[in-house]
Motif scaffolding. Structure first.
Motif, PDB file in Angstrom:
ATOM      1  N   ARG A 366       0.620  -0.974   0.022  1.00  0.00           N
ATOM      2  CA  ARG A 366      -0.042  -0.162  -0.336  1.00  0.00           C
ATOM      3  C   ARG A 366       1.166   0.859  -0.029  1.00  0.00           C
ATOM      4  O   ARG A 366       1.289   1.366   1.669  1.00  0.00           O
ATOM      5  CB  ARG A 366      -1.045   0.169   1.290  1.00  0.00           C
ATOM      6  N   LEU A 367       1.295   2.241  -0.257  1.00  0.00           N
ATOM      7  CA  LEU A 367       1.602   3.252  -0.945  1.00  0.00           C
ATOM      8  C   LEU A 367       1.272   4.287  -0.627  1.00  0.00           C
ATOM      9  O   LEU A 367      -0.249   5.099   0.222  1.00  0.00           O
ATOM     10  CB  LEU A 367       1.706   4.404  -2.530  1.00  0.00           C
ATOM     11  N   PHE A 368       2.316   4.998   0.874  1.00  0.00           N
ATOM     12  CA  PHE A 368       2.042   6.232   1.167  1.00  0.00           C
ATOM     13  C   PHE A 368       3.362   7.163   0.278  1.00  0.00           C
ATOM     14  O   PHE A 368       4.761   7.009  -0.005  1.00  0.00           O
ATOM     15  CB  PHE A 368       2.486   5.994   2.562  1.00  0.00           C
ATOM     16  N   LEU A 369       2.714   8.519   1.033  1.00  0.00           N
ATOM     17  CA  LEU A 369       3.052   9.469  -0.034  1.00  0.00           C
ATOM     18  C   LEU A 369       3.309  10.475   0.882  1.00  0.00           C
ATOM     19  O   LEU A 369       2.762  10.802   1.551  1.00  0.00           O
ATOM     20  CB  LEU A 369       2.918   9.993  -1.456  1.00  0.00           C
ATOM     21  N   ARG A 370       4.651  11.309   0.768  1.00  0.00           N
ATOM     22  CA  ARG A 370       5.231  12.453   1.108  1.00  0.00           C
ATOM     23  C   ARG A 370       6.152  13.149   0.209  1.00  0.00           C
ATOM     24  O   ARG A 370       6.841  12.397  -0.577  1.00  0.00           O
ATOM     25  CB  ARG A 370       6.078  12.402   2.818  1.00  0.00           C
ATOM     26  N   GLY A 371       5.611  14.480   0.150  1.00  0.00           N
ATOM     27  CA  GLY A 371       6.706  15.620  -0.427  1.00  0.00           C
ATOM     28  C   GLY A 371       6.581  16.886  -0.854  1.00  0.00           C
ATOM     29  O   GLY A 371       5.169  17.222   0.326  1.00  0.00           O
ATOM     30  N   PRO A 372       7.231  17.755  -0.897  1.00  0.00           N
ATOM     31  CA  PRO A 372       6.764  19.313  -0.920  1.00  0.00           C
ATOM     32  C   PRO A 372       4.572  19.369  -1.522  1.00  0.00           C
ATOM     33  O   PRO A 372       4.561  20.644  -1.758  1.00  0.00           O
ATOM     34  CB  PRO A 372       7.999  20.110  -1.761  1.00  0.00           C
ATOM     35  N   ASN A 373       4.514  18.236  -2.857  1.00  0.00           N
ATOM     36  CA  ASN A 373       3.260  18.378  -3.612  1.00  0.00           C
ATOM     37  C   ASN A 373       2.324  17.584  -2.766  1.00  0.00           C
ATOM     38  O   ASN A 373       0.897  17.310  -3.287  1.00  0.00           O
ATOM     39  CB  ASN A 373       3.686  17.994  -4.412  1.00  0.00           C
ATOM     40  N   VAL A 374       2.587  17.232  -1.807  1.00  0.00           N
ATOM     41  CA  VAL A 374       1.580  16.484  -0.879  1.00  0.00           C
ATOM     42  C   VAL A 374       0.857  17.206  -0.401  1.00  0.00           C
ATOM     43  O   VAL A 374       0.987  18.410   0.432  1.00  0.00           O
ATOM     44  CB  VAL A 374       2.197  15.844   0.437  1.00  0.00           C
ATOM     45  N   MET A 375      -0.391  17.400  -0.186  1.00  0.00           N
ATOM     46  CA  MET A 375      -1.704  18.531   0.126  1.00  0.00           C
ATOM     47  C   MET A 375      -1.683  18.789   2.003  1.00  0.00           C
ATOM     48  O   MET A 375      -0.658  17.809   2.207  1.00  0.00           O
ATOM     49  CB  MET A 375      -2.870  17.893  -0.401  1.00  0.00           C
ATOM     50  N   GLN A 376      -1.770  19.739   2.152  1.00  0.00           N
ATOM     51  CA  GLN A 376      -2.576  19.824   3.168  1.00  0.00           C
ATOM     52  C   GLN A 376      -3.182  18.872   4.107  1.00  0.00           C
ATOM     53  O   GLN A 376      -2.683  19.299   5.508  1.00  0.00           O
ATOM     54  CB  GLN A 376      -2.820  21.853   3.810  1.00  0.00           C
ATOM     55  N   GLY A 377      -4.039  18.872   3.747  1.00  0.00           N
ATOM     56  CA  GLY A 377      -5.385  17.403   3.888  1.00  0.00           C
ATOM     57  C   GLY A 377      -6.722  17.689   2.829  1.00  0.00           C
ATOM     58  O   GLY A 377      -6.602  18.441   2.793  1.00  0.00           O
ATOM     59  N   TYR A 378      -7.307  17.272   3.895  1.00  0.00           N
ATOM     60  CA  TYR A 378      -9.139  16.743   3.399  1.00  0.00           C
ATOM     61  C   TYR A 378      -9.815  18.359   4.777  1.00  0.00           C
ATOM     62  O   TYR A 378      -9.449  18.843   5.663  1.00  0.00           O
ATOM     63  CB  TYR A 378      -9.606  16.403   3.655  1.00  0.00           C
ATOM     64  N   LEU A 379     -10.826  19.137   3.453  1.00  0.00           N
ATOM     65  CA  LEU A 379     -11.486  19.897   4.587  1.00  0.00           C
ATOM     66  C   LEU A 379     -12.775  18.662   5.194  1.00  0.00           C
ATOM     67  O   LEU A 379     -12.669  17.621   5.042  1.00  0.00           O
ATOM     68  CB  LEU A 379     -12.912  20.240   3.391  1.00  0.00           C
ATOM     69  N   SER A 380     -12.374  19.450   6.766  1.00  0.00           N
ATOM     70  CA  SER A 380     -13.111  18.699   7.467  1.00  0.00           C
ATOM     71  C   SER A 380     -15.403  18.692   6.899  1.00  0.00           C
ATOM     72  O   SER A 380     -15.591  19.123   6.739  1.00  0.00           O
ATOM     73  CB  SER A 380     -13.924  19.151   9.020  1.00  0.00           C
ATOM     74  N   PRO A 381     -15.847  17.407   7.214  1.00  0.00           N
ATOM     75  CA  PRO A 381     -17.334  17.411   6.261  1.00  0.00           C
ATOM     76  C   PRO A 381     -18.020  18.411   6.954  1.00  0.00           C
ATOM     77  O   PRO A 381     -19.075  18.120   7.112  1.00  0.00           O
ATOM     78  CB  PRO A 381     -17.229  15.925   6.375  1.00  0.00           C
ATOM     79  N   ASP A 382     -17.136  18.680   8.637  1.00  0.00           N
ATOM     80  CA  ASP A 382     -18.153  18.614   9.888  1.00  0.00           C
ATOM     81  C   ASP A 382     -18.103  20.286   9.524  1.00  0.00           C
ATOM     82  O   ASP A 382     -19.330  21.460  10.340  1.00  0.00           O
ATOM     83  CB  ASP A 382     -18.244  18.180  10.883  1.00  0.00           C
ATOM     84  N   ASP A 383     -16.573  20.533   9.516  1.00  0.00           N
ATOM     85  CA  ASP A 383     -16.878  22.198   9.256  1.00  0.00           C
ATOM     86  C   ASP A 383     -15.738  23.025   8.414  1.00  0.00           C
ATOM     87  O   ASP A 383     -14.152  22.024   8.080  1.00  0.00           O
ATOM     88  CB  ASP A 383     -15.760  22.525  10.802  1.00  0.00           C
ATOM     89  N   PRO A 384     -16.528  23.507   7.664  1.00  0.00           N
ATOM     90  CA  PRO A 384     -15.377  24.268   6.344  1.00  0.00           C
ATOM     91  C   PRO A 384     -13.731  24.307   7.179  1.00  0.00           C
ATOM     92  O   PRO A 384     -13.047  25.217   5.902  1.00  0.00           O
ATOM     93  CB  PRO A 384     -16.487  25.624   5.604  1.00  0.00           C
ATOM     94  N   ASP A 385     -13.858  25.284   8.052  1.00  0.00           N
ATOM     95  CA  ASP A 385     -12.591  25.610   8.714  1.00  0.00           C
ATOM     96  C   ASP A 385     -11.380  25.168   9.380  1.00  0.00           C
ATOM     97  O   ASP A 385     -10.549  25.652   9.409  1.00  0.00           O
ATOM     98  CB  ASP A 385     -13.022  27.047   9.484  1.00  0.00           C
ATOM     99  N   ILE A 386     -12.258  23.660   9.289  1.00  0.00           N
ATOM    100  CA  ILE A 386     -11.183  23.121   9.646  1.00  0.00           C
ATOM    101  C   ILE A 386     -10.477  21.804   8.124  1.00  0.00           C
ATOM    102  O   ILE A 386     -11.390  21.713   7.478  1.00  0.00           O
ATOM    103  CB  ILE A 386     -11.612  22.270  10.325  1.00  0.00           C
ATOM    104  N   VAL A 387      -8.817  22.066   8.228  1.00  0.00           N
ATOM    105  CA  VAL A 387      -8.941  21.157   7.323  1.00  0.00           C
ATOM    106  C   VAL A 387      -7.759  20.057   8.018  1.00  0.00           C
ATOM    107  O   VAL A 387      -6.806  20.310   9.604  1.00  0.00           O
ATOM    108  CB  VAL A 387      -7.317  22.081   6.535  1.00  0.00           C
ATOM    109  N   GLU A 388      -8.455  18.793   7.945  1.00  0.00           N
ATOM    110  CA  GLU A 388      -7.645  17.439   9.152  1.00  0.00           C
ATOM    111  C   GLU A 388      -6.257  16.799   8.011  1.00  0.00           C
ATOM    112  O   GLU A 388      -5.795  16.595   7.037  1.00  0.00           O
ATOM    113  CB  GLU A 388      -8.759  16.072   8.913  1.00  0.00           C
ATOM    114  N   PRO A 389      -5.179  17.805   8.897  1.00  0.00           N
ATOM    115  CA  PRO A 389      -4.419  17.321   8.431  1.00  0.00           C
ATOM    116  C   PRO A 389      -3.547  15.903   8.027  1.00  0.00           C
ATOM    117  O   PRO A 389      -3.997  14.848   8.956  1.00  0.00           O
ATOM    118  CB  PRO A 389      -2.730  17.898   9.542  1.00  0.00           C
ATOM    119  N   LEU A 390      -2.235  15.351   7.702  1.00  0.00           N
ATOM    120  CA  LEU A 390      -1.793  14.219   7.609  1.00  0.00           C
ATOM    121  C   LEU A 390      -1.278  13.666   8.619  1.00  0.00           C
ATOM    122  O   LEU A 390       0.232  14.154   9.069  1.00  0.00           O
ATOM    123  CB  LEU A 390      -1.407  14.217   6.058  1.00  0.00           C
ATOM    124  N   ALA A 391      -1.265  12.425   9.250  1.00  0.00           N
ATOM    125  CA  ALA A 391      -0.476  11.871  10.225  1.00  0.00           C
ATOM    126  C   ALA A 391       1.458  12.073   9.488  1.00  0.00           C
ATOM    127  O   ALA A 391       1.349  11.264   8.776  1.00  0.00           O
ATOM    128  CB  ALA A 391      -0.557  10.933  10.400  1.00  0.00           C
TER     129      ALA A 391
END
Length: 519
Positions: A366-391
């Motif tokens: 299972r491929l996991f990626l990290r790098g300067p192009n990898v996103m900040q995170g997903y928008l929280s489905p419950d709150d537009p102001d929250i970005v769920e960061p990557l572990a």
């Protein structure tokens, strides 16, 4: 052996708009943007237009506000995108092919108050009913109306701002949000992907470090900018590397596109397998004469498409790549001088990866990626102001891949695209490959449904009218494929559903298979 190639340290972190200004400084004030209206813009023309339009939008929005864009690939969408950046607003690209419910969900998820669109496009695309519905959840701002209000004072402002763009643009940080895109939804509800400005710029730097892109080339982009492949590959990559970007509003117009390619002297064509297959079928050999190479991404390239290109357009290289919206999107790609069909090439510079073992799947991981192009995170489905960061900054692609000793990446399938049949893990992607080998000219998709006896059962959905299980089983036996990989159920359809991006619509196909079972 460490196969990782670092990103060139000379690539300093920049914002999207500053990267555009830097490109003008490096390549000179040349023509770099054109669409079907055939009114090309130079770097200065684009920068001026972005400042003028952006200031009009800024007058009705707040600093840092997210603003929806619902437009086809065109010079207009590029000007709008950079116009928002020039004035410190955040573009949110909306997929106008994804249906009313998904677009409304995206508007809510991103917390949008305003959506920018154009009456001319809406009328041509017959989307009036859709816009009426969207108008109930956000204010629709018509760019046609805004342009009518542009006067002498605005043009004078644009003239000055075009001369001194770094003095006039709103200062933002490379780490601030560059765009919000929504995943295609091919395996479920679309998710809001938050990419920083540096994620986008870095991905362009990574690609240009990997493949030498010549500023005299012309990039032909038929892909929509709500798709990361179309936005980064079709717009930002050429503009930041001195190449002209020709924007075409729909990838569906195969005949018109192949006729335009030589006319605009296209050097690179970006598209998905679905569309490239269609273009190759209607093109005459000389339609592709100006192309240096063709890049395919977003879905697996079928052997039949490779065969079409190899037999009809001798010497033209079809380079398959791999990406994810969450990686802005390019992760790996074949090189014009190192092209291995059947793989998606090697990892681009700056990528880190790891393969985690998956129980029941002996090869790859299972491929996991990290790098300067990898996103900040997903928008929280419950709150537009929250970005769920990557572990730890790692993105779980959900893809099962294998990487050989030379660093070539093979996609074995998605973790969701494996079925457990009689205790054995079976790749649905591999089963699709089996069907493609038997009927190469047809389009196929394989899904699984619950089965009381063996846990899951494979269903082949195909547009091949005479497809039958016996023919599949015969091919599997003669080629040593396991019996488990032969679908026991075939659903014949007039057309296999695809998304607006050209990807197979597995959500719709799954529904079809389940409805057929229930019938």
């Amino acid at each position: 052996m460490d196969l990782r190639v670092p990103l060139d340290p000379r690539h300093v972190e920049e914002t999207v708009f500053d990267a555009l200004i830097s490109a003008r400084e490096k390549f000179g004030d040349k023509e770099i943007l054109e669409d079907l209206d055939r009114k090309p813009l130079t770097y200065t023309g684009l920068i001026r237009s972005a400042f003028v339009l952006g200031r009009k939008i800024a007058a009705m929005t707040d600093l840092g506000e997210r603003v929806g864009i619902l437009l086809p690939s065109s010079s207009g969408v590029v000007v709008t995108y950079f116009g928002l950046h020039a004035h410190g607003r955040v573009p949110v690209m909306l997929n106008f092919t994804s249906g009313q419910a998904n677009i409304k969900a995206a508007i809510k998820a991103a917390g949008l108050k305003k959506v920018l669109s154009a009456k001319r496009f809406i009328n041509q695309a017959k989307l009036e009913d859709l816009m009426d519905e969207l108008g109930k959840v956000a204010e629709i701002v018509w760019l046609d109306d805004i342009r009518k209000t542009i006067g002498l004072q605005d043009k004078a402002y644009g003239l000055l701002a075009g001369m001194l763009p770094r003095q006039f643009r709103v200062r933002t940080e490379p780490s601030s949000t560059g765009v919000i895109l929504f995943t295609s939804g091919s395996f479920g509800a679309p998710k809001g992907v938050v990419l920083s400005q540096w994620n986008l710029v870095a991905n362009c730097r990574q690609a240009s470090q990997y493949i030498d892109l010549k500023p005299e080339w012309v990039m032909f982009n038929p892909l929509p900018t709500f798709h990361c492949f179309g936005l980064t590959g079709g717009v930002m990559l050429p503009l930041l590397n001195g190449m002209k970007a020709f924007q075409y509003p729909s990838p569906l117009h195969a005949k018109q596109i192949v006729e335009l390619l030589p006319e605009v002297k296209a050097s690179i064509l970006f598209a998905t397998d679905t569309f490239l297959n269609q273009y190759a079928r209607v093109a005459s050999p000389d339609d592709f004469d100006t192309l240096e190479f063709v890049v395919a991404g977003a879905e697996r390239v079928r052997p039949e498409t490779h065969h079409l290109f190899n037999t009809r357009f001798h010497g033209l290289k079809l380079l398959e790549g791999y990406g994810a919206t969450e990686a802005a999107p390019v992760v790996a790609i074949n090189h014009p001088d190192r092209n291995r069909p059947g793989t998606v090439g090697q990892m681009i510079p700056g990528m880190e990866w790891r393969l985690d073992p998956v129980e029941g799947i002996p090869d790859g991981g299972r491929l996991f990626l990290r790098g300067p192009n990898v996103m900040q995170g997903y928008l929280s489905p419950d709150d537009p102001d929250i970005v769920e960061p990557l572990a730890g900054g790692w993105h779980d692609t959900g893809d099962i891949v294998d990487i050989d000793k030379d660093g070539y990446v093979s996609i074995l399938g998605r973790i969701k695209r494996f079925a457990k049949i009689g205790g054995e893990m079976v790749s649905l992607t591999a089963v699709e490959g089996l069907a493609s080998a038997v009927w190469p000219e047809a389009r196929h998709a394989v899904v699984s449904i619950p089965d009381a006896r063996k846990g899951e059962k494979l269903v082949l959905v195909t547009d091949r009218r005479d497809a039958d299980v016996a023919r599949l089983a015969e091919w599997a036996r003669s080629h040593g494929a396991p019996e488990l990989a032969v679908p026991k159920k075939i659903l014949r359809v007039a057309e296999v559903p695809v998304l607006g991006t050209g990807k197979t619509d597995y959500v719709r196909i799954q529904q079809m298979a389940e409805l057929d079972k229930a019938a």
